[in-house]
Scaffold this active site. Structure first.
Site, PDB file in Angstrom:
ATOM      1  N   LYS A  52       0.837  -1.205   0.000  1.00  0.00           N
ATOM      2  CA  LYS A  52       0.000   0.000   0.000  1.00  0.00           C
ATOM      3  C   LYS A  52       0.871   1.254   0.000  1.00  0.00           C
ATOM      4  O   LYS A  52       0.571   2.224  -0.709  1.00  0.00           O
ATOM      5  CB  LYS A  52      -0.938  -0.009   1.223  1.00  0.00           C
ATOM      6  CG  LYS A  52      -2.017  -1.095   1.163  1.00  0.00           C
ATOM      7  CD  LYS A  52      -2.800  -1.181   2.457  1.00  0.00           C
ATOM      8  CE  LYS A  52      -3.855  -2.289   2.392  1.00  0.00           C
ATOM      9  NZ  LYS A  52      -4.581  -2.469   3.660  1.00  0.00           N
ATOM     10  N   GLN A  96      -4.769  -2.163   9.852  1.00  0.00           N
ATOM     11  CA  GLN A  96      -4.582  -3.478   9.237  1.00  0.00           C
ATOM     12  C   GLN A  96      -5.097  -4.574  10.164  1.00  0.00           C
ATOM     13  O   GLN A  96      -4.753  -4.630  11.339  1.00  0.00           O
ATOM     14  CB  GLN A  96      -3.103  -3.703   8.916  1.00  0.00           C
ATOM     15  CG  GLN A  96      -2.818  -4.989   8.164  1.00  0.00           C
ATOM     16  CD  GLN A  96      -3.447  -5.014   6.791  1.00  0.00           C
ATOM     17  OE1 GLN A  96      -3.530  -3.998   6.112  1.00  0.00           O
ATOM     18  NE2 GLN A  96      -3.902  -6.178   6.375  1.00  0.00           N
ATOM     19  N   ASP A 119     -11.311   2.511   4.422  1.00  0.00           N
ATOM     20  CA  ASP A 119     -11.607   1.080   4.290  1.00  0.00           C
ATOM     21  C   ASP A 119     -13.108   0.840   4.132  1.00  0.00           C
ATOM     22  O   ASP A 119     -13.532  -0.225   3.697  1.00  0.00           O
ATOM     23  CB  ASP A 119     -11.099   0.309   5.510  1.00  0.00           C
ATOM     24  CG  ASP A 119      -9.783  -0.419   5.229  1.00  0.00           C
ATOM     25  OD1 ASP A 119      -9.496  -0.684   4.043  1.00  0.00           O
ATOM     26  OD2 ASP A 119      -9.056  -0.710   6.179  1.00  0.00           O
TER      27      ASP A 119
END
Length: 291
Positions: A52, A96, A119
């Site tokens: 990312k 994460q 997200d």
């Protein structure tokens, strides 16, 4: 049979985003800034977050990776989230998953500012998505929609079967495929581990989206001719003949199912690359909304 090439489409999207960022820089405007929090030393998570960061560099975003130890307390993590929520330089950030056992994942996701939740996991954003309002769509479902759109795969009036009901993929996909518009306007059936006669259901589907995480679960006999197959599964399967000692396998028996499908995503190179591309797209959107 057409391969839905997520690697190519994701590169196209990154090029488009990079062009937008170049225009911002030319005008002296702030470029998007994505932050990522990773707790612990899970190898797969570290690799994913690193990819990312690399993607951010490619498109011209600023990025920040915050690493916290495996012994981090829930309070310490919540304090770090509060810090990012209140940092005007950060446009969006992700946490994460998975998190260590001492941390309540739901509590942590609830603490993220919905306006920075790139997200798309916060209940406020999920609710907006369900109501067909403008919001952050979870990156993997967003990527699937983009693939269907860019390959002009017809979804209107089709029977879509979703295998799996996770909050990250299965459930949002079932909502999105049934929404008004394109891609959407399909009739959706959700199947899962307690579904009986699943072959009877999948064999009637025009579109199958499998997010089960069981290698080679979907066999050729479970699929009708000319079905559209979206394989979200990604599992490491031991393989002595591979230099890495494993191969990445999807939910679909690709070799045999591809002979019957009209469109199909490969694993790897299908849905996976799209997830990071759409995370970048959500971050660009977050920056536009904040500025």
């Amino acid at each position: 049979m057409v391969i839905l090439d997520g690697k190519k489409v994701s590169n196209d999207i990154k090029n488009e985003i990079a062009a937008e960022v170049k225009k911002m820089k030319a005008k002296g405007e702030k470029v998007p800034h994505l932050a990522a929090i990773i707790v612990g030393n899970d190898g797969a998570s570290l690799t994913y977050v690193a990819s990312k960061v690399k993607a951010c560099e490619r498109v011209g975003f600023e990025s920040t990776m915050i690493r916290m130890s495996n012994t981090t307390s829930e309070i310490e993590l919540l304090d770090k989230i509060d810090e990012l929520n209140n940092n005007p330089d950060i446009d969006g950030f992700i946490i994460q998953l998975p998190l260590p056992k001492q941390i309540d994942t739901q509590k942590v996701l609830m603490a993220v500012d919905p306006d920075k939740d790139v997200d798309g996991f916060h209940p406020m954003n999920f609710g907006k998505m369900a109501l067909d309002m403008s919001t952050f769509i979870p990156a993997t479902p967003f990527g699937i929609l983009e693939l269907l759109d860019r390959y002009n795969v017809e979804t209107k009036g089709k029977h879509t079967v979703v295998i799996g009901r996770s909050h990250i993929v299965g459930r949002p996909m079932s909502i999105l495929m049934g929404r008004k518009g394109f891609p959407g306007n399909s009739t959706v059936t959700v199947t899962h581990s307690h579904t009986k006669n699943i072959t009877q259901i999948t064999s009637q589907a025009d579109i199958i989206i499998s997010a089960l995480g069981v290698p080679n679960f979907l066999k050729a006999e479970m699929v009708k001719d000319d079905a559209v197959i979206i394989d979200v599964g990604i599992t490491r399967v031991a393989d002595e003949n591979s230099p890495k000692g494993y191969v990445i396998t999807g939910d679909v028996d690709f070799e045999n199912v591809s002979k019957k499908a009209s469109f199909i995503t490969p694993v790897p190179g299908g849905v996976g690359p799209m997830t990071i591309a759409m995370l970048l797209k959500n971050t660009l959107l977050a920056r536009e909304l904040r500025h």
